[in-house]
Write a protein that holds these residues in place. Structure first.
Motif, PDB file in Angstrom:
ATOM      1  N   PRO A  67      55.477  54.491 -74.975  1.00 48.13           N
ATOM      2  CA  PRO A  67      56.660  55.222 -74.531  1.00 48.13           C
ATOM      3  C   PRO A  67      57.862  54.288 -74.403  1.00 48.13           C
ATOM      4  CG  PRO A  67      55.311  54.701 -72.639  1.00 48.13           C
ATOM      5  CD  PRO A  67      54.557  54.216 -73.854  1.00 48.13           C
ATOM      6  N   GLN A  68      59.046  54.847 -74.568  1.00 44.28           N
ATOM      7  CA  GLN A  68      60.261  54.067 -74.355  1.00 44.28           C
ATOM      8  C   GLN A  68      60.604  53.985 -72.870  1.00 44.28           C
ATOM      9  OE1 GLN A  68      63.309  55.971 -76.731  1.00 44.28           O
ATOM     10  NE2 GLN A  68      61.883  56.292 -78.405  1.00 44.28           N
ATOM     11  N   VAL A  69      60.121  54.971 -72.098  1.00 47.60           N
ATOM     12  CA  VAL A  69      60.442  55.085 -70.680  1.00 47.60           C
ATOM     13  C   VAL A  69      59.150  55.218 -69.886  1.00 47.60           C
ATOM     14  CG1 VAL A  69      61.544  56.535 -68.941  1.00 47.60           C
ATOM     15  CG2 VAL A  69      62.671  56.189 -71.152  1.00 47.60           C
ATOM     16  N   LEU A  70      59.063  54.499 -68.768  1.00 53.69           N
ATOM     17  CA  LEU A  70      57.966  54.668 -67.822  1.00 53.69           C
ATOM     18  C   LEU A  70      58.524  55.281 -66.540  1.00 53.69           C
ATOM     19  CD1 LEU A  70      55.702  51.479 -67.939  1.00 53.69           C
ATOM     20  CD2 LEU A  70      55.130  53.793 -68.683  1.00 53.69           C
ATOM     21  N   LEU A  71      57.951  56.397 -66.131  1.00 55.08           N
ATOM     22  CA  LEU A  71      58.338  57.088 -64.907  1.00 55.08           C
ATOM     23  C   LEU A  71      57.165  56.986 -63.943  1.00 55.08           C
ATOM     24  CD1 LEU A  71      59.829  60.197 -66.731  1.00 55.08           C
ATOM     25  CD2 LEU A  71      61.122  58.282 -65.754  1.00 55.08           C
ATOM     26  N   MET A  72      57.357  56.265 -62.839  1.00 52.58           N
ATOM     27  CA  MET A  72      56.254  55.914 -61.954  1.00 52.58           C
ATOM     28  C   MET A  72      56.519  56.462 -60.549  1.00 52.58           C
ATOM     29  SD  MET A  72      55.673  52.001 -63.354  1.00 52.58           S
ATOM     30  CE  MET A  72      53.920  51.971 -63.002  1.00 52.58           C
ATOM     31  N   VAL A  80      62.235  51.540 -66.837  1.00 49.07           N
ATOM     32  CA  VAL A  80      61.335  51.974 -65.771  1.00 49.07           C
ATOM     33  C   VAL A  80      62.131  52.607 -64.640  1.00 49.07           C
ATOM     34  CG1 VAL A  80      59.565  51.281 -64.102  1.00 49.07           C
ATOM     35  CG2 VAL A  80      59.697  50.114 -66.314  1.00 49.07           C
ATOM     36  N   MET A  81      61.694  53.801 -64.240  1.00 47.99           N
ATOM     37  CA  MET A  81      62.176  54.455 -63.027  1.00 47.99           C
ATOM     38  C   MET A  81      60.978  54.565 -62.095  1.00 47.99           C
ATOM     39  SD  MET A  81      63.946  58.223 -62.648  1.00 47.99           S
ATOM     40  CE  MET A  81      64.451  58.865 -61.058  1.00 47.99           C
ATOM     41  N   PHE A  82      61.065  53.900 -60.952  1.00 46.76           N
ATOM     42  CA  PHE A  82      59.915  53.699 -60.066  1.00 46.76           C
ATOM     43  C   PHE A  82      60.233  54.246 -58.683  1.00 46.76           C
ATOM     44  CE2 PHE A  82      57.108  51.449 -57.251  1.00 46.76           C
ATOM     45  CZ  PHE A  82      56.014  50.985 -57.986  1.00 46.76           C
ATOM     46  N   THR A 136      59.318  54.870 -54.722  1.00 46.01           N
ATOM     47  CA  THR A 136      58.531  54.211 -53.687  1.00 46.01           C
ATOM     48  C   THR A 136      59.093  54.540 -52.301  1.00 46.01           C
ATOM     49  OG1 THR A 136      57.692  52.086 -52.874  1.00 46.01           O
ATOM     50  CG2 THR A 136      59.886  52.078 -53.854  1.00 46.01           C
ATOM     51  N   HIS A 137      58.219  54.432 -51.293  1.00 47.51           N
ATOM     52  CA  HIS A 137      58.662  54.485 -49.901  1.00 47.51           C
ATOM     53  C   HIS A 137      58.829  53.082 -49.323  1.00 47.51           C
ATOM     54  CE1 HIS A 137      57.361  58.799 -49.616  1.00 47.51           C
ATOM     55  NE2 HIS A 137      58.373  58.816 -48.767  1.00 47.51           N
ATOM     56  N   ASP A 138      58.362  52.070 -50.057  1.00 47.67           N
ATOM     57  CA  ASP A 138      58.265  50.705 -49.552  1.00 47.67           C
ATOM     58  C   ASP A 138      59.517  49.915 -49.931  1.00 47.67           C
ATOM     59  OD1 ASP A 138      57.548  47.789 -49.667  1.00 47.67           O
ATOM     60  OD2 ASP A 138      55.641  48.544 -48.904  1.00 47.67           O
ATOM     61  N   VAL A 139      60.286  49.496 -48.941  1.00 48.70           N
ATOM     62  CA  VAL A 139      61.545  48.797 -49.204  1.00 48.70           C
ATOM     63  C   VAL A 139      61.298  47.446 -49.857  1.00 48.70           C
ATOM     64  CG1 VAL A 139      63.534  47.695 -48.094  1.00 48.70           C
ATOM     65  CG2 VAL A 139      62.839  50.000 -47.402  1.00 48.70           C
ATOM     66  N   ASP A 140      60.299  46.700 -49.384  1.00 46.56           N
ATOM     67  CA  ASP A 140      59.991  45.408 -50.002  1.00 46.56           C
ATOM     68  C   ASP A 140      59.650  45.576 -51.481  1.00 46.56           C
ATOM     69  OD1 ASP A 140      59.528  44.919 -47.014  1.00 46.56           O
ATOM     70  OD2 ASP A 140      59.295  42.897 -47.836  1.00 46.56           O
ATOM     71  N   GLU A 141      58.836  46.565 -51.782  1.00 41.34           N
ATOM     72  CA  GLU A 141      58.453  46.835 -53.161  1.00 41.34           C
ATOM     73  C   GLU A 141      59.671  47.199 -53.993  1.00 41.34           C
ATOM     74  OE1 GLU A 141      54.643  48.917 -54.690  1.00 41.34           O
ATOM     75  OE2 GLU A 141      56.034  50.539 -54.182  1.00 41.34           O
ATOM     76  N   ALA A 142      60.539  48.020 -53.437  1.00 38.73           N
ATOM     77  CA  ALA A 142      61.740  48.449 -54.158  1.00 38.73           C
ATOM     78  C   ALA A 142      62.607  47.261 -54.554  1.00 38.73           C
ATOM     79  CB  ALA A 142      62.541  49.422 -53.295  1.00 38.73           C
ATOM     80  N   VAL A 143      62.780  46.316 -53.633  1.00 39.48           N
ATOM     81  CA  VAL A 143      63.626  45.151 -53.901  1.00 39.48           C
ATOM     82  C   VAL A 143      62.934  44.174 -54.846  1.00 39.48           C
ATOM     83  CG1 VAL A 143      64.762  43.151 -52.844  1.00 39.48           C
ATOM     84  CG2 VAL A 143      64.851  45.383 -51.713  1.00 39.48           C
ATOM     85  N   PHE A 144      61.648  43.952 -54.655  1.00 35.24           N
ATOM     86  CA  PHE A 144      60.929  42.967 -55.456  1.00 35.24           C
ATOM     87  C   PHE A 144      60.924  43.337 -56.939  1.00 35.24           C
ATOM     88  CE2 PHE A 144      57.021  41.060 -57.220  1.00 35.24           C
ATOM     89  CZ  PHE A 144      57.272  39.728 -56.947  1.00 35.24           C
ATOM     90  N   LEU A 145      60.828  44.629 -57.240  1.00 40.30           N
ATOM     91  CA  LEU A 145      60.671  45.049 -58.630  1.00 40.30           C
ATOM     92  C   LEU A 145      61.989  45.214 -59.382  1.00 40.30           C
ATOM     93  CD1 LEU A 145      57.920  47.798 -58.179  1.00 40.30           C
ATOM     94  CD2 LEU A 145      57.601  45.506 -59.146  1.00 40.30           C
TER      95      LEU A 145
END
Length: 257
Positions: A154-159, A189-191, A193-202
């Motif tokens: 795929p050209q796009v990953l929706l997670m 990638v459109m990801f 999340t509820h996790d702020v650390d995860e959001a920033v890290f990725l």
């Protein structure tokens, strides 16, 4: 860099007892080709609804959702979707699960096998290609689901919160694995999340949403280099950006957010 996904003044309402519930109101957002964007916000802000529109699983009440400039009218092979639940076939091996989505293509059996093995190797499951899902850990099952999405090219990953059900250590390991894979494949990638650390890290950008009605509150640029490492996660700059996102998510003024 060209725009890959575009939300243009998107609204979504659902009928509820006694009236209508506005899940999204006036959302406009462009995601560039090969960009990694995370979307974070309080429960009920419409994060998953927004992703469902990009996937072609949810139709907007008003506004437009475009991929490569064309309206999204339904699911398509150029958009791979990965949910929190693994949705693996328990009677199929890792390899057969990854090959399953390729059965709908015109590829030869040999090419299907080649694509599946490459995707399995990308997510670090080569030693478990012949294993059944019941023998895998939760993190390995999610890697198998990611490999299945990658195999279709795929050209796009929706997670949609793909690591939400995992323990903290496995979650961190899969974040790093996902970024390694993304650095090789460079998909958009459109990801969610509820996790702020995860959001920033990725992410290159974190989209912070507000609820009732769901809308974009702010967008935070993450000016941290890739590859993201443990040193970056522990750096003062990471902490500053994390705090900015945290306050945007959890300290929104109800009158002005």
């Amino acid at each position: 860099m060209s725009t890959k996904i575009s939300f243009r003044d998107v609204h979504k309402s659902f009928p509820v007892k006694g009236g209508m519930f506005t899940a999204l109101q006036g959302v406009s957002l462009d995601i560039a080709d090969e960009e990694f964007v995370t979307v974070v916000g309080p429960s009920g802000c419409g994060k998953s609804t927004l992703l469902g529109m990009a996937a072609g699983l949810v139709e907007p009440t008003a506004g437009d959702v475009l991929v490569d400039g064309s309206p999204v009218t339904g699911p398509g092979p150029e958009r791979g979707v990965i949910f929190q639940q693994y949705a693996l076939f328990p009677w199929l091996t890792v390899r057969r699960n990854v090959e399953f989505g390729l059965k709908l293509t015109s590829l030869s059996a040999a090419e299907c096998r080649h694509r599946a093995e490459r995707a399995i190797d990308l997510v670090g499951l080569a030693d478990f290609a012949d294993a059944l899902p019941k023998t895998l850990s939760g993190g390995m099952k999610q890697r198998c689901a990611i490999a299945r999405a990658y195999a279709v090219d795929p050209q796009v990953l929706l997670m949609d919160e793909p690591f939400g059900a995992l323990d903290a250590l496995t979650r961190v390991q899969l974040q790093e694995q996902l970024l390694r894979t993304w650095s090789q494949e460079r998909r958009t990638v459109m990801f969610i999340t509820h996790d702020v650390d995860e959001a920033v890290f990725l992410a290159r950008r974190v989209v912070v949403m507000a609820a009732r009605p769901g809308r974009i509150h702010t967008i935070v640029d993450v000016g941290l280099p890739y590859p993201r490492t443990e040193e970056i996660r522990l750096s003062p700059e990471f902490g500053r950006i994390r705090n900015d996102v945290w306050h945007a998510v959890y300290h929104q003024d109800a009158l002005t957010a």
